[in-house]
Design an enzyme around this catalytic site. Structure first.
Site, PDB file in Angstrom:
ATOM      1  N   ARG A  39       0.839  -1.213   0.000  1.00  0.00           N
ATOM      2  CA  ARG A  39       0.000   0.000   0.000  1.00  0.00           C
ATOM      3  C   ARG A  39       0.871   1.259   0.000  1.00  0.00           C
ATOM      4  NH1 ARG A  39      -2.173  -3.705  -1.205  1.00  0.00           N
ATOM      5  NH2 ARG A  39      -4.086  -4.662  -0.409  1.00  0.00           N
ATOM      6  N   GLU A  65      -5.556   2.728   5.996  1.00  0.00           N
ATOM      7  CA  GLU A  65      -5.298   2.683   4.557  1.00  0.00           C
ATOM      8  C   GLU A  65      -5.982   3.866   3.878  1.00  0.00           C
ATOM      9  OE1 GLU A  65      -6.467  -0.369   0.942  1.00  0.00           O
ATOM     10  OE2 GLU A  65      -5.869  -1.215   2.864  1.00  0.00           O
ATOM     11  N   SER A  90     -11.689  -1.346   2.711  1.00  0.00           N
ATOM     12  CA  SER A  90     -10.787  -1.661   3.829  1.00  0.00           C
ATOM     13  C   SER A  90     -10.266  -0.377   4.456  1.00  0.00           C
ATOM     14  CB  SER A  90      -9.614  -2.506   3.330  1.00  0.00           C
ATOM     15  OG  SER A  90     -10.086  -3.715   2.777  1.00  0.00           O
TER      16      SER A  90
END
Length: 343
Positions: A160, A326, A230
């Protein structure tokens, strides 16, 4: 094109009632440059699908929605070479490649957002990451009015993570992404539910359909329940810490990394902390997928921030693992450090 409407509610998948001073829809690079130069005195924020953002308040500047479109395809005897504009919808792009017989993206089906957002986060799912299929990323230097091509290696992809969160974050716009898909297809079925159903997943289309089925069963549709997918990254911890957890939870979902590190599922941690289905002030943890925070209707930004802080603190108190968001946190003047906002 500048929009007279200033509400961002329909442009962020949390469905938060926040606004901007100005909204610009950019369908070409000229609009991007004009907007950047005309509004330097105030904050300037680029958006794609708004599926990875948590607005903390009204935005005190210009929001530019990237709507660059277009897909072109070349091929060699061994590869498909695809050039896709940044404003294309990611899932629709994946669906297009599968339908056209170009395999390699099927594991990444139904991830929300645009193609231009994909490299920033190095999106990934079911054993495949953007870095595995990305050939290059084209970016526009807004200050120099110059196009740059960043190779896969230069993108500095990590979990990420990418260079687009750092060196190319301010004053640059991703305009297109290049993909390199091998014609000799090798399915990736090593991850979770795909491994269980491996025998029936013999084509890219069958994998695409299965991934869509799994994601729809677990993840709420933002059109029905406000969410950004998420919310937290899966933590990467030392192997010794994972072994300590394993002694108490033999079935804990761990995924070995390099250098004596292990990835553990953040959703599992939140679930074990007893938070699945937890609700407070119109914000909550999704009852089917603990990794997803939701706006049940009428939640304010502070309600989702408080929910994220509660989840983060509760997981730390139980496992001594800090979860890292995230989702990008957007304050009135621009992006802020999400960890600091929750500390």
């Amino acid at each position: 094109m500048t929009c007279s409407q200033t509400s961002l509610k329909s442009l962020n998948t949390f469905g938060l009632s926040v606004s901007a001073e100005r909204i610009v829809y950019a369908r070409n690079t000229e609009t991007l440059i004009e907007s950047w130069k005309a509004h330097q005195e105030k904050p300037w924020l680029l958006m794609g699908g708004g599926s990875n953002m948590l607005f903390l308040d009204d935005f005190e500047g210009t929001v530019v929605v990237n709507q660059l479109k277009g897909i072109s395809i070349e091929q060699t005897s061994e590869e498909w070479l695809i050039h896709c504009a940044a404003g294309e919808n990611w899932h629709e792009f994946v669906k297009f490649t599968v339908k056209e017989g170009m395999a390699g993206l099927e594991n990444l089906a139904l991830i929300p957002g645009t193609v231009g957002s994909a490299p920033i986060q190095n999106i990934g799912a079911y054993g495949v990451e953007l870095k595995d299929v990305c050939a290059y990323v084209d970016i526009l230097d807004l200050n120099q009015n110059q196009m740059l091509r960043v190779t896969n290696k230069e993108c500095l992809f990590g979990y990420r993570e990418s260079i687009f969160k750092h060196q190319y974050r301010q004053g640059y716009v991703i305009t297109a992404v290049g993909f390199r898909l091998a014609k000799e297809w090798q399915p990736t079925l090593s991850y979770g539910p795909l491994k269980v159903a491996e025998a029936s997943l013999t084509t890219p289309q069958s994998i695409f359909d299965k991934v869509c089925e799994i994601r729809r069963s677990k993840l709420p549709d933002p059109a029905q329940i406000g969410n950004a997918g998420s919310f937290f990254k899966n933590p990467i911890i030392p192997t010794r810490d994972a072994e300590a957890i394993k002694r108490h939870y033999p079935n804990a979902p761990f995924y070995p990394q390099c250098d004596n590190l292990v990835k553990i599922a953040a959703g599992w941690l939140i679930d074990q902390a007893g938070l699945k289905g937890y609700v407070a002030n119109h914000a909550g943890v999704h009852p089917q997928q603990a990794l997803v925070l939701i706006n049940l209707g009428g939640a304010q930004p502070k309600d989702l921030v408080n929910m994220a802080k509660h989840v983060r603190d509760t997981v730390y108190n139980k496992f001594e693992i800090w979860l890292e968001p995230e989702v990008r946190f957007i304050g009135p003047m621009g992006e802020v450090n999400a960890v600091e906002a929750l500390s």
